[in-house]
Design an enzyme around this catalytic site. Structure first.
Site, mmCIF file in Angstrom:
data_model
loop_
_atom_site.group_PDB
_atom_site.id
_atom_site.type_symbol
_atom_site.label_atom_id
_atom_site.label_comp_id
_atom_site.label_asym_id
_atom_site.label_seq_id
_atom_site.Cartn_x
_atom_site.Cartn_y
_atom_site.Cartn_z
ATOM 1 N N HIS A 80 -8.684 -77.798 35.101
ATOM 2 C CA HIS A 80 -9.071 -77.806 36.314
ATOM 3 C C HIS A 80 -8.993 -76.895 37.264
ATOM 4 O O HIS A 80 -8.532 -76.924 38.139
ATOM 5 C CB HIS A 80 -9.053 -79.359 36.913
ATOM 6 C CG HIS A 80 -9.681 -80.426 36.137
ATOM 7 N ND1 HIS A 80 -9.171 -80.846 35.134
ATOM 8 C CD2 HIS A 80 -10.557 -81.193 36.642
ATOM 9 C CE1 HIS A 80 -9.983 -82.049 34.738
ATOM 10 N NE2 HIS A 80 -10.604 -82.101 35.446
ATOM 11 N N SER B 118 -12.623 -82.080 30.553
ATOM 12 C CA SER B 118 -12.072 -83.100 31.413
ATOM 13 C C SER B 118 -12.691 -84.336 30.754
ATOM 14 O O SER B 118 -11.974 -84.673 29.553
ATOM 15 C CB SER B 118 -12.695 -82.863 32.869
ATOM 16 O OG SER B 118 -12.181 -83.975 33.601
ATOM 17 N N GLU C 145 -4.315 -80.904 29.351
ATOM 18 C CA GLU C 145 -4.437 -80.271 30.597
ATOM 19 C C GLU C 145 -4.816 -81.753 31.490
ATOM 20 O O GLU C 145 -5.091 -82.773 31.141
ATOM 21 C CB GLU C 145 -5.625 -79.428 30.852
ATOM 22 C CG GLU C 145 -7.294 -79.969 30.360
ATOM 23 C CD GLU C 145 -7.899 -80.902 31.668
ATOM 24 O OE1 GLU C 145 -7.679 -80.706 32.636
ATOM 25 O OE2 GLU C 145 -8.782 -81.581 31.096
#
Length: 352
Positions: free
Chosen positions: A322, A148, A252
């Site tokens: 995630h 992230s 992502e």
């Protein structure tokens, strides 16, 4: 706050080591570093009994999250170590920029620490990039693990030092069997080649965000690099903008509307050299297949419209991002993407 006893127990035999001052960094020791001449550096592989340093380079955590992380790692045979600053708070950051940078540098330069795990992501890692001493990081090579917002650190540390970094679970992640299988194969077994397994998470059969499909078939090889889409988008135009040419780029994202995914992908395509990538591996864009405005494209339509014309292999739905069950991707290691078979395989070791 964290108890004195808890801190002393976790920090056993390490408290005598000092935090690396930032004065050297501000003195300009990072000037002149070029990624063009850097050769890859493999961190030492993890073993049971090793000590993992816990850091919070982005958002803040609770004492409960810290203790849960330490307990999970203990179950897998690791020791943990952290500084009191791991629980610091400064607005939406885990302490001021200088404090977070010092914490991370301490973990790299502390020779009793075998690897570094970020307890969580959360915005903030990008703000400490110019406070790190990349030459010292290079001299004290060890695995840095997170995903992230941690993308900023993973990408820039590799670009500036050649040190392979790891897009994998953070401390608050679910360390389930699937997640730990990839973690162990990549970080602990030192395999020369490793083909990632695939597992669709339970109760997602009706959720197209978890579908696995090829956008453009074909095979490609190159160094893995990438991470969170919005973080990479925010680095465009800065001195930290990554180099995607001839790479297998993994991306992502989470909780972004379809039009924003469209917007960020478009920006990467036309403001960087992403068009020159060897291939693109997309993870699970969890919570992204929605738009408040109608009519709307689907997530699949939007990313296909942008990426299929590139004429390079592109796959969507590999198990990272995630989500609960995730693979660990080493930034800076050669990999092969087979879009026709929806597979990703490491071609070299990620650890020594």
């Amino acid at each position: 706050m964290i108890s004195r006893r808890r801190f002393i127990e976790s920090s056993a035999a390490l408290t005598a080591l000092s935090v690396t001052p930032l004065s050297k960094v501000f003195a300009g020791e990072n000037e002149g570093i070029s990624n063009k001449s850097i050769r890859n550096i493999l961190p030492r592989r993890l073993q049971k009994g090793d000590t993992i340093g816990l850091v919070t380079p982005g958002g803040p955590i609770t004492e409960e999250q810290l203790e849960n992380t330490a307990n999970k790692l203990k179950e897998f045979g690791f020791k943990t170590y952290y500084l009191p600053s791991v629980l610091s708070r400064y607005g939406y950051f885990a302490g001021k920029d200088s404090e977070r940078a010092e914490e991370l540098m301490h973990m790299f330069t502390n020779d009793e620490i075998d690897a570094i795990l970020c307890v969580r992501g959360g915005y903030g890692a990008i703000r400490i990039l110019d406070l790190l001493d990349y030459e010292l990081i290079k001299q004290h090579a060890k695995a840095l693990i997170g995903y992230s917002d941690i993308t900023a650190l993973l990408s820039v540390i590799f670009e500036r030092t050649g040190l392979v970094t790891f897009h994998g679970p953070v401390g608050v992640s679910s360390f389930n069997n699937f997640t730990m299988e990839a973690f162990e194969n990549v970080l602990m077994k030192s395999q020369g080649k490793y083909k990632y397994s695939y597992e669709r998470e339970a109760e997602t059969a009706e959720n197209p965000e978890y579908d696995l499909y090829a956008i453009s078939e074909g095979k490609a090889e190159g160094l893995l690099i990438g991470g969170n889409l919005s973080v990479l988008d925010s680095m465009i135009g800065s001195e930290f903008e990554p180099d995607f040419e001839n790479k297998i780029v993994y991306l992502e994202e989470t909780d972004e509307k379809i039009y924003r995914i469209d917007k960020m992908l478009f920006h990467l395509l036309y403001a960087t050299n992403l068009k020159k990538a060897a291939g693109i591996a997309l993870g699970i864009f969890n919570g992204c297949d929605y738009n408040e405005e109608e009519p709307s494209l689907t997530l699949k339509q939007a990313i296909t419209d942008l990426l299929k014309p590139l004429g390079i292999p592109v796959v969507y739905g590999l198990p990272f991002g995630h989500i609960s069950s995730k693979i660990t991707l080493p930034t800076g290691v050669n990999a092969r993407l087979n879009a026709g078979k929806n597979t990703l395989k490491l071609l070299d070791k990620a650890v020594s």
